[in-house]
Design an enzyme around this catalytic site. Structure first.
Site, PDB file in Angstrom:
ATOM      1  N   GLU A   1      12.648  -0.162 -12.556  1.00 26.53           N
ATOM      2  CA  GLU A   1      11.305  -0.116 -11.972  1.00 26.53           C
ATOM      3  C   GLU A   1      10.481  -1.331 -12.372  1.00 26.53           C
ATOM      4  OE1 GLU A   1       7.968   1.840  -9.944  1.00 26.53           O
ATOM      5  OE2 GLU A   1      10.146   1.853  -9.782  1.00 26.53           O
TER       6      GLU A   1
ATOM      7  N   ASP B   1       1.053  -5.962  -3.096  1.00 26.56           N
ATOM      8  CA  ASP B   1       2.223  -6.436  -2.360  1.00 26.56           C
ATOM      9  C   ASP B   1       2.103  -6.431  -0.841  1.00 26.56           C
ATOM     10  OD1 ASP B   1       2.136  -3.658  -2.445  1.00 26.56           O
ATOM     11  OD2 ASP B   1       4.018  -3.437  -3.526  1.00 26.56           O
TER      12      ASP B   1
ATOM     13  N   THR C   1       5.291  -1.243   6.498  1.00 27.62           N
ATOM     14  CA  THR C   1       5.746  -1.280   5.107  1.00 27.62           C
ATOM     15  C   THR C   1       6.583  -0.066   4.726  1.00 27.62           C
ATOM     16  OG1 THR C   1       5.010  -1.863   2.870  1.00 27.62           O
ATOM     17  CG2 THR C   1       3.781  -0.125   4.013  1.00 27.62           C
TER      18      THR C   1
ATOM     19  N   GLU D   1      -1.437   5.807   1.965  1.00 32.93           N
ATOM     20  CA  GLU D   1      -0.156   6.516   2.092  1.00 32.93           C
ATOM     21  C   GLU D   1      -0.072   7.291   3.398  1.00 32.93           C
ATOM     22  OE1 GLU D   1       2.350   6.096   0.276  1.00 32.93           O
ATOM     23  OE2 GLU D   1       1.698   5.469  -1.720  1.00 32.93           O
TER      24      GLU D   1
ATOM     25  N   GLU E   1      13.326  -1.686  -1.889  1.00 33.99           N
ATOM     26  CA  GLU E   1      12.963  -3.085  -1.683  1.00 33.99           C
ATOM     27  C   GLU E   1      14.123  -4.072  -1.794  1.00 33.99           C
ATOM     28  OE1 GLU E   1       9.532  -0.667  -2.347  1.00 33.99           O
ATOM     29  OE2 GLU E   1      11.228  -1.004  -3.709  1.00 33.99           O
TER      30      GLU E   1
END
Length: 519
Positions: free
Chosen positions: A383, A275, A509, A131, A417
């Site tokens: 979600e 992902d 990302t 992160e 996304e």
């Protein structure tokens, strides 16, 4: 695509601003006689749509700056704050590249003044290597690329531009002890005070989503140690062991033993926890096709295996295309909002490789994720959703029959996304329907999440109004949701994803754009 990592197991108002909303349901607003306050129809010009997104960005920033800055996140319902990302000002750093592309000079300089003061060597809370890399390191490197490139002159102080690079080095140096392991694979959860880690296995995404940021930093500074650290770690993913951890070519398990370098399972998919490993394979090739041809080959293997083995169509709506998760060769007919980045990633891969089959497949995935939005009460996707006809939750039988999926986790955490994939679809095809879909999604999100001093996660997308607020404005709301909602409507610029596959910039990302190595 900032992806909170998890494994798939089945207040006072600020001064009034315009809030743009669609009638509910939003299938075709032009056919509706209802016009809620602030409604902007599909006929709204793209320039007005882009300005509306800027207005929302400024509303969110004003709330954060008033009640939470320089902490990490705003709690918009209660006008409070939190520091889930080490109290270094995550929302500010994540907002920088979006403020730059939107031309918000005043906010850019507020953020730059803050970044120059941060001590990235100290924090009282545990640090996530993943992160921290995608949000802080990515945000600062992107700002540096912009301010030393096409957006020179925006920063009021040259010293603040220099600070973006020096602070990036300081942060990377502070993080680098994570790689001091027998294999060179890093631990993800770190304690800066004791220079220790939690000893847990690392994951596919948390190892495989470092290489773009650290390689760019190595190229900018000339210190190839940054590059070597993450590329050594990546080598264990490109050459996975044992062989059983890869049920199909290019598709890998999730958990990795840091000491031995071996995978501990063969479960995964294009979902949270995995992902962005797949995402970065093709993006490293975009960044530098000469150095990263092997990453391209790994992406092609994963993409081909996905098409051949993970493609799934709901029994009640066989026209829809979803990507299943897997445990070995056993498919799990379940997916996530997080996984909806996949359509955009396939489209990008098809563009840069000149392979229409990947673009076509990506567009099918975009269609499927679009349906998860338009079929819910709020016009926002859940979600987690599933489509296994053998395990339909009680009470959702009729919904499953009509929608082709059912809801397993109904929350919405301000995720980007679906809008992200709309963006890539539009950039590849030029079809304005994707601009309309993004506009529809943006207005649904704005209508549902706007509360108090900002925008909040909501509890249930399949209840009118969202079923209540979680009182948390994620930093990636600034970095991703508002950036993609803006860019799809905005004018042509060199940092936009190229229509011909020849990109001058590549997005990490967290949607922070980096200049490609050989631009």
């Amino acid at each position: 695509m900032s992806r909170t990592i998890f494994m798939l197991l089945g207040a006072a108002l600020l001064p009034a601003v315009s809030v743009f909303a669609l009638p509910n349901p939003p299938t075709n607003p032009a056919d509706s006689n209802e016009r809620p306050q602030g409604y902007m129809p599909y006929s709204t010009p793209a320039s007005d749509r882009a300005q509306a997104v800027i207005d929302v960005f400024r509303t969110a920033w004003d709330g954060y700056h008033t009640y939470a800055f320089p902490h990490d996140e705003l709690h918009p319902v209660t006008n409070g704050y939190s520091d889930s990302r080490n109290a270094w000002g995550a929302s500010a750093v994540d907002a920088l590249s979006t403020a730059l592309v939107m031309g918000q000079k005043d906010i850019v300089n507020q953020i730059l003044d803050h970044i120059a003061t941060v001590d990235y060597t100290k924090t009282a809370t545990e640090v996530s290597l993943f992160e921290t890399t995608i949000r802080y390191l990515g945000g600062m490197i992107s700002g540096y690329d912009f301010l030393t490139g096409p957006l020179k002159g925006v920063a009021d102080k040259k010293s603040n531009i220099d600070a973006l690079l020096s602070q990036s080095k300081s942060l990377a140096n502070a993080l680098s002890f994570a790689f001091e392991t027998p294999t060179g694979l890093p631990y993800n959860t770190l304690d800066f005070t004791t220079r220790t880690n939690d000893g847990s296995p690392n994951g596919l995404a948390t190892v495989g989503t470092l290489v773009l940021e650290w390689t760019r930093l190595g190229d900018l500074t000339g210190n190839l140690t940054y590059t070597r650290l993450t590329q050594t770690a990546e080598s264990y993913l490109l050459n996975p062991k044992p062989a059983s951890s890869s049920p199909w070519p290019g598709l890998l398990g999730t958990n990795i033993n840091v000491t031995t370098g071996e995978f501990l399972d063969a479960s995964g998919g294009w979902v949270g926890g995995d992902d962005s490993y797949y995402e970065y394979l093709i993006k490293m090739y975009v960044y530098d096709p000469e150095r990263f041809a092997s990453y391209r080959d790994a992406w092609i293997a994963a993409a081909d295996s996905t098409i051949a083995h993970l493609t799934s169509h709901p029994s009640t709506q066989p026209n829809l295309t979803f990507v299943a998760a897997y445990d070995g060769h056993k498919l799990k007919l379940v997916s996530q909002h997080l996984a909806c980045f996949g359509g955009g990633n396939f489209i990008l891969g098809g563009q840069v490789l000149g392979q229409q089959k990947y673009i076509d497949y990506g567009l099918k995935l975009v269609d499927g994720c679009h349906d998860t939005y338009v079929k819910t009460a709020t016009g926002i996707g859940p979600e987690v959703f599933g489509w296994d006809s053998k395990t339909v939750p009680k009470g959702q039988e009729a919904f499953f029959k009509e929608a082709g999926f059912y809801v397993l986790n109904p929350s919405y955490d301000l995720r980007p996304e679906v809008l992200e994939s709309f963006y890539y679809a539009y950039r590849a095809t030029g079809d304005p329907k994707y601009q309309d879909w993004a506009w529809e999604g943006f207005q649904a999100i704005n209508r549902t999440t706007r509360v108090g001093s900002g925008y909040s996660n909501v509890n249930d997308v399949n209840v009118a109004g969202g079923g209540g607020y979680g009182d948390f404005q994620e930093s990636f709301w600034f970095a991703e949701v508002l950036k993609y909602a803006y860019l799809i409507q905005a004018d042509e610029q060199e940092w936009q994803v190229a229509k011909d596959g020849k990109n001058k910039w590549v997005f990490n990302t967290e949607a922070h754009p980096f200049k490609v190595a050989r631009a």
